[in-house]
Write an enzyme that holds these catalytic residues in place. Structure first.
Site, short mmCIF file in Angstrom:
data_model
loop_
_atom_site.label_atom_id
_atom_site.label_comp_id
_atom_site.label_asym_id
_atom_site.label_seq_id
_atom_site.Cartn_x
_atom_site.Cartn_y
_atom_site.Cartn_z
N THR A 245 0.82 -1.21 0.00
CA THR A 245 0.00 0.00 0.00
C THR A 245 0.85 1.27 0.00
O THR A 245 1.88 1.34 0.67
CB THR A 245 -0.92 -0.02 1.24
OG1 THR A 245 -1.60 -1.27 1.25
CG2 THR A 245 -1.91 1.11 1.23
N GLU A 246 0.36 2.27 -0.74
CA GLU A 246 1.04 3.57 -0.81
C GLU A 246 0.03 4.65 -0.44
O GLU A 246 -1.18 4.41 -0.48
CB GLU A 246 1.54 3.80 -2.24
CG GLU A 246 2.51 2.72 -2.67
CD GLU A 246 3.11 2.96 -4.05
OE1 GLU A 246 2.62 3.87 -4.76
OE2 GLU A 246 4.06 2.24 -4.38
N GLU B 105 -3.64 -15.40 2.58
CA GLU B 105 -3.77 -14.19 3.40
C GLU B 105 -5.23 -13.97 3.81
O GLU B 105 -5.53 -13.69 4.97
CB GLU B 105 -3.25 -12.97 2.63
CG GLU B 105 -3.46 -11.66 3.37
CD GLU B 105 -2.75 -10.47 2.73
OE1 GLU B 105 -2.06 -10.65 1.73
OE2 GLU B 105 -2.92 -9.36 3.26
N ARG C 258 -25.25 -9.48 35.01
CA ARG C 258 -25.77 -8.10 35.12
C ARG C 258 -27.30 -8.11 35.25
O ARG C 258 -27.98 -8.81 34.51
CB ARG C 258 -25.36 -7.32 33.87
CG ARG C 258 -25.92 -5.93 33.77
CD ARG C 258 -25.19 -4.97 34.64
NE ARG C 258 -25.69 -3.61 34.48
CZ ARG C 258 -25.32 -2.60 35.26
NH1 ARG C 258 -24.45 -2.80 36.25
NH2 ARG C 258 -25.82 -1.40 35.06
N GLN D 94 -23.50 -3.34 22.69
CA GLN D 94 -24.81 -2.82 23.09
C GLN D 94 -25.34 -3.57 24.32
O GLN D 94 -25.90 -2.97 25.24
CB GLN D 94 -25.78 -2.94 21.91
CG GLN D 94 -27.19 -2.44 22.17
CD GLN D 94 -27.26 -0.92 22.27
OE1 GLN D 94 -26.31 -0.22 21.91
NE2 GLN D 94 -28.36 -0.41 22.79
C1 LIG Z 1 -4.14 -1.65 10.37
C2 LIG Z 1 -3.75 -1.80 8.93
C3 LIG Z 1 -2.70 -2.65 8.59
C4 LIG Z 1 -2.30 -2.78 7.27
N1 LIG Z 1 -1.20 -3.54 6.96
C5 LIG Z 1 -0.71 -3.51 5.69
C6 LIG Z 1 0.54 -4.15 5.38
O1 LIG Z 1 1.18 -4.77 6.23
N2 LIG Z 1 1.00 -4.04 4.11
C7 LIG Z 1 0.32 -3.36 3.13
O2 LIG Z 1 0.82 -3.30 2.01
N3 LIG Z 1 -0.85 -2.75 3.40
C8 LIG Z 1 -1.39 -2.80 4.66
N4 LIG Z 1 -2.57 -2.16 4.94
C9 LIG Z 1 -3.26 -1.45 3.88
C10 LIG Z 1 -4.54 -2.11 3.43
O3 LIG Z 1 -4.28 -3.30 2.75
C11 LIG Z 1 -5.31 -1.07 2.58
O4 LIG Z 1 -5.76 -0.07 3.47
C12 LIG Z 1 -6.46 -1.67 1.80
O5 LIG Z 1 -5.97 -2.50 0.78
C13 LIG Z 1 -7.38 -0.60 1.21
O6 LIG Z 1 -6.65 0.32 0.47
P1 LIG Z 1 -6.85 1.90 0.73
O7 LIG Z 1 -6.73 2.11 2.19
O8 LIG Z 1 -5.94 2.62 -0.17
O9 LIG Z 1 -8.36 2.16 0.34
P2 LIG Z 1 -8.90 2.52 -1.14
O10 LIG Z 1 -8.34 1.57 -2.12
O11 LIG Z 1 -8.72 3.96 -1.37
O12 LIG Z 1 -10.45 2.19 -0.95
C14 LIG Z 1 -11.35 3.09 -0.30
C15 LIG Z 1 -12.75 2.49 -0.39
O13 LIG Z 1 -13.12 2.33 -1.76
C16 LIG Z 1 -13.49 0.99 -2.01
N5 LIG Z 1 -13.09 0.57 -3.34
C17 LIG Z 1 -11.86 0.67 -3.93
N6 LIG Z 1 -11.88 0.11 -5.13
C18 LIG Z 1 -13.14 -0.36 -5.34
C19 LIG Z 1 -13.78 -1.06 -6.40
N7 LIG Z 1 -13.11 -1.42 -7.52
N8 LIG Z 1 -15.07 -1.40 -6.26
C20 LIG Z 1 -15.75 -1.07 -5.14
N9 LIG Z 1 -15.21 -0.42 -4.10
C21 LIG Z 1 -13.90 -0.08 -4.20
C22 LIG Z 1 -12.76 0.18 -0.96
O14 LIG Z 1 -13.38 -1.06 -0.76
C23 LIG Z 1 -12.84 1.10 0.24
O15 LIG Z 1 -14.08 0.92 0.87
C24 LIG Z 1 -3.00 -2.07 6.25
C25 LIG Z 1 -4.08 -1.25 6.59
C26 LIG Z 1 -4.45 -1.11 7.89
C27 LIG Z 1 -5.59 -0.17 8.22
#
Ligand SMILES: Cc1cc2nc3c(=O)[nH]c(=O)nc-3n(C[C@H](O)[C@H](O)[C@H](O)COP(=O)(O)OP(=O)(O)OC[C@H]3O[C@@H](n4cnc5c(N)ncnc54)[C@H](O)[C@@H]3O)c2cc1C
Length: 382
Positions: A126-127, A244, A270, A338
């Site tokens: 992720t970026e 995964e 409770r 809840q």
């Molecule tokens: C606690 C935590 C730990 C993590 N650990 C790692 C790690 O170790 N390594 C790593 O690489 N990443 C990691 N991540 C990142 C994680 O995998 C991403 O947050 C995730 O893949 C979603 O990407 P994004 O946050 O960029 O959301 P986005 O891709 O911006 O998505 C935002 C919303 O749009 C929706 N959306 C996007 N595309 C579509 C589509 N085609 N159709 C319908 N809906 C869509 C998504 O479902 C989401 O609801 C971690 C994240 C968290 C919060």
């Protein structure tokens, strides 16, 4: 209900690992959650006891046992709310890249210490600008002689502060069409000049996990640190994601079981209006419905575990399980909170943490929406 996938040996292993969790992990969870990170020593202890490599080949220090042993580790950690220890990320998500695609030298260098708990591995997909759309990563790894020069930023990386090695998803051919063909995986060691750890991010839940930013600023990585071939990254990522996502479903059901068990205890003691909460029909119906869904979820997850051990292609079914179990976990923790009334909102009651921890389950490892996109495609719906 007795689960049919486990043998007596699995049960013995579970009892042994549960003892380890209750003596060496559980007493420290609050402290690790407050610190926002786990101490490295716990990884070493897990490795020493063989809990990081049950499913890894014996020639590299693993036990050569089936994946169910790793599932037991996940279940026990989740049930004991030891989310601070991201064992499955290391053992079941990161190490398999080395086992499946590493050269003999890469395996000796990182897999062997990985199984021993001496080299903690993270994965940087992720970026800041892209998560779900993995093919859009902008981190570049441009070859210059016998090195790749890696430039880019990663975020939300679990074990980001603690890790010794990061599997970095980067474009070795940024102009490739389609873009995913330009993606490669590079093994970047901590201490490599230009590899900089950023902030440990403050989060809603999972407080003991060191979810972090990572930066690569002209980071020179030797070409022998390329995993698999150039341009093979996306294919490797896709083929590892089944496991995964199964890990998330396994842990999710275990977390549901714990929240449910604690809520059953709570409503039995409770009182309101002169009777126990457990005597209200609303309480009974809610908990019966949730307990039923947990049994249904467990049956599905167990079927998938058995299929995964056989080596079946269950990408669709695992994607279904990932979104279904994590949606259940979010709903279940909300309903259980809840039923705790105001106490459910207090951090001293674990259900409050369960509710917060559940929120991310539908987001990472491929969001639940992406799971549905995958299933839809496999149903011929695009
Ligand atoms: C606690 C935590 C730990 C993590 N650990 C790692 C790690 O170790 N390594 C790593 O690489 N990443 C990691 N991540 C990142 C994680 O995998 C991403 O947050 C995730 O893949 C979603 O990407 P994004 O946050 O960029 O959301 P986005 O891709 O911006 O998505 C935002 C919303 O749009 C929706 N959306 C996007 N595309 C579509 C589509 N085609 N159709 C319908 N809906 C869509 C998504 O479902 C989401 O609801 C971690 C994240 C968290 C919060």
């Amino acid at each position: 209900m007795r689960r049919e996938i486990f043998s007596d040996e699995h049960d013995l292993f579970r009892a042994q690992f549960r003892r380890f969790v209750t003596t060496e992990i559980e007493p420290h969870i609050a402290e690790w959650n407050a610190a926002g990170i786990t101490p490295r020593a716990i990884w070493k202890r897990m490795g020493e006891e063989g809990y990081l490599g049950a499913n890894q080949p014996a020639e590299y220090g693993g036990a050569g046992a089936d994946f169910l042993y790793d599932a037991i580790v996940m279940e026990e950690l989740a049930y004991h709310r030891a989310h601070a220890v991201q064992a499955s990320l290391h053992t079941d998500i990161c190490l398999p890249y080395l086992t499946s695609y590493g050269t003999e030298e890469q395996k000796r260098r990182w897999l062997v210490p990985g199984i021993a708990g001496e080299c903690l591995v993270a994965i940087g997909m992720t970026e800041p600008g892209t998560g779900s759309d993995l093919a859009a990563v902008t981190t570049r790894a441009i070859r210059q002689g016998d090195h790749y020069v890696v430039t880019g930023a990663k975020t939300f990386i679990s074990n980001g502060q603690n890790c010794d090695l990061v599997i970095v998803v980067a474009k070795t051919d940024p102009a490739a069409e389609p873009p995913h063909r330009g993606i490669s995986l590079l093994l970047v060691e901590a201490g490599t000049p230009g590899f900089v750890r950023g902030r440990r991010l403050a989060k809603l839940g999972l407080p003991g996990q060191d979810t972090s930013e990572l930066f690569f600023e002209g980071c020179r990585v030797p070409t022998e640190n390329l995993l698999g071939g150039e341009g093979q990254g996306f294919r490797m990522l896709m083929s590892q994601l089944q496991q995964e996502r199964l890990c998330i479903a396994v842990a999710s059901i275990a977390s549901c079981r714990r929240a449910l068990a604690d809520t059953l205890d709570y409503v039995k003691q409770r009182k309101a209006f002169g009777k126990r909460l457990a005597a209200f029909q609303n309480t009974q119906f809610k908990l019966v419905e949730l307990a039923t869904e947990v049994e249904i979820g467990q049956a599905f997850v167990d079927k998938l575990l058995a299929a995964h051990v056989r080596g079946d292609d269950i990408v669709s079914e695992v994607s279904m399980a990932k979104f279904w179990t994590t949606d259940l976990q979010k709903r279940l923790t909300s309903e259980c909170l809840q039923l705790h009334g105001g106490y459910g909102f207090m951090n001293e009651y674990p259900i409050a943490g369960d509710y917060a921890d559940a929120a991310v389950q539908s987001i990472y490892a491929g969001s639940n929406e992406i799971m549905k996109v995958i299933v839809a495609r496999r149903l011929g719906l695009d």
